[in-house]
Design an enzyme around this catalytic site. Structure first.
Site, PDB file in Angstrom:
ATOM      1  N   THR A  60     -43.655 -26.763 -23.790  1.00  0.00           N
ATOM      2  CA  THR A  60     -42.361 -26.459 -24.416  1.00  0.00           C
ATOM      3  C   THR A  60     -41.733 -25.219 -23.788  1.00  0.00           C
ATOM      4  OG1 THR A  60     -43.500 -25.130 -26.097  1.00  0.00           O
ATOM      5  CG2 THR A  60     -43.077 -27.435 -26.636  1.00  0.00           C
ATOM      6  N   LYS A  92     -43.829 -17.911 -19.521  1.00  0.00           N
ATOM      7  CA  LYS A  92     -43.873 -17.074 -18.300  1.00  0.00           C
ATOM      8  C   LYS A  92     -43.729 -15.592 -18.646  1.00  0.00           C
ATOM      9  CE  LYS A  92     -42.423 -20.734 -15.142  1.00  0.00           C
ATOM     10  NZ  LYS A  92     -41.993 -21.820 -16.056  1.00  0.00           N
TER      11      LYS A  92
HETATM   12  O1  S5P Z   1     -43.424 -23.375 -10.400  1.00  0.00           O
HETATM   13  C1  S5P Z   1     -43.094 -23.925 -11.441  1.00  0.00           C
HETATM   14  C2  S5P Z   1     -43.694 -23.609 -12.660  1.00  0.00           C
HETATM   15  C3  S5P Z   1     -43.325 -24.318 -13.796  1.00  0.00           C
HETATM   16  S1  S5P Z   1     -44.242 -24.035 -15.224  1.00  0.00           S
HETATM   17  N1  S5P Z   1     -42.165 -24.908 -11.418  1.00  0.00           N
HETATM   18  C4  S5P Z   1     -41.769 -25.591 -12.538  1.00  0.00           C
HETATM   19  O2  S5P Z   1     -40.926 -26.497 -12.426  1.00  0.00           O
HETATM   20  N2  S5P Z   1     -42.315 -25.280 -13.767  1.00  0.00           N
HETATM   21  C5  S5P Z   1     -41.896 -25.967 -15.006  1.00  0.00           C
HETATM   22  O3  S5P Z   1     -42.186 -27.355 -14.894  1.00  0.00           O
HETATM   23  C6  S5P Z   1     -40.389 -25.867 -15.326  1.00  0.00           C
HETATM   24  O4  S5P Z   1     -40.142 -24.775 -16.182  1.00  0.00           O
HETATM   25  C7  S5P Z   1     -40.065 -27.212 -15.953  1.00  0.00           C
HETATM   26  O5  S5P Z   1     -40.218 -27.142 -17.364  1.00  0.00           O
HETATM   27  C8  S5P Z   1     -41.128 -28.169 -15.416  1.00  0.00           C
HETATM   28  C9  S5P Z   1     -40.670 -29.098 -14.312  1.00  0.00           C
HETATM   29  O6  S5P Z   1     -39.715 -29.999 -14.762  1.00  0.00           O
HETATM   30  P1  S5P Z   1     -39.168 -31.200 -13.849  1.00  0.00           P
HETATM   31  O7  S5P Z   1     -38.025 -31.785 -14.649  1.00  0.00           O
HETATM   32  O8  S5P Z   1     -38.689 -30.606 -12.552  1.00  0.00           O
HETATM   33  O9  S5P Z   1     -40.315 -32.167 -13.670  1.00  0.00           O
END
Ligand code: S5P
Length: 265
Positions: A60, A92
């Site tokens: 979340t 974070k």
């Molecule tokens: O390096 C990171 C670290 C995190 S935790 N890159 C990311 O994208 N995230 C998280 O992963 C980001 O905050 C988001 O909630 C998720 C990726 O989402 P998507 O829609 O790109 O798959």
């Protein structure tokens, strides 16, 4: 349960939370962490109902939810827990230890419902102690995922910094594991080599459609990520923006599980 699939990762692991994760993955035959990036409670609740059988942890961003109330959030978290998910607030954290500890309380009171949180190690190792103290004060156990790498273009989590995060984090009981860059299998493999067998590596930046995403996000294939050493694939838009989130979650579960079996530990 878990010994045959996770091998040494299971048999030598003493962390209660890591064992809970491995056990839950085996039960659901999935390594899917859902990034539930929807901005209203109704959308979040709908999503949860569609994907529950395939998702092992619910990630979340509590501060994204426009109509957030403690009551609605409590119900949402309870539903996820009843459906066998760990709850992971991707906050974070990055401040000094005592402030990070206190940020676990405040309006959202994360230490009361979050099992896992993300933190940067930029301010030093006391941040992990601060976060652990918050869980301890709430009478709960929890684990920190330190950002050792990121999936976004041009990020600064490289070289010596990244190595130091692994060195410090590996020695700390309060650290559940590390965030690795799911978009690049070679980076994950290098991270796994440094991390060893005990700590988890969870990887965002994965999608069944590989390539570039919105605003510098990059995507690799979930199968490649798991084969390279990922223990949890963090999937957001690949599921919540799909026309059929249930079917999408099932496809990610299958891809991650097959890859774990192929990896063999
Ligand atoms: O390096 C990171 C670290 C995190 S935790 N890159 C990311 O994208 N995230 C998280 O992963 C980001 O905050 C988001 O909630 C998720 C990726 O989402 P998507 O829609 O790109 O798959």
């Amino acid at each position: 349960m878990g010994a045959n699939i996770w091998g040494e990762r299971w048999s030598s692991n003493e962390s209660e939370l890591a064992r809970e994760w491995m056990r839950a993955c085996v039960k659901k035959q999935s390594l899917v962490v859902l990034a539930a990036d929807r901005y209203e409670m109704e959308g979040l609740n709908q999503l949860l109902e569609l994907v529950s059988p395939y998702v092992v942890a619910l990630k979340t961003h509590v501060d994204l939810v426009a109509d957030w109330t403690p009551g609605a959030w409590g119900e949402f978290c309870n539903k996820a827990k009843e459906a066998g998910m760990l709850i992971f607030e991707d906050r974070k954290f990055a401040d000094i230890g005592k402030i990070s500890r206190d940020q676990m309380g405040g309006v959202h009171n994360i230490s009361n419902w979050g099992d896992i949180v993300t933190a940067h190690l930029i301010s030093g190792p006391d941040i992990v102690d601060g976060l652990q103290e918050a869980w301890s004060n709430a009478g709960r156990i929890g684990g920190v995922l330190l950002l050792a790498q990121m999936s976004s273009r041009g990020n600064l989590l490289q070289g010596d910094y990244s190595n130091k995060v692994v060195e410090v984090g590996s020695a700390h009981e309060g650290v559940f594991g590390f965030i690795g860059n799911g978009s690049d299998a070679e980076e994950i493999a290098r991270l796994r080599e440094k991390v060893g067998v005990e700590k988890m590596i969870w990887t965002p930046g994965v999608n069944l459609n590989v390539g570039d995403g919105e605003m510098g996000q990059r995507y690799g294939h979930p199968r490649e990520a798991v084969l390279a050493g990922s223990d949890g694939i963090i999937v957001g838009s690949g599921i919540h923006k799909s026309e059929n989130p249930g079917a999408a979650a099932s496809a990610y579960a299958q891809a991650s599980w097959d890859a774990l079996l192929e990896r063999g530990k």
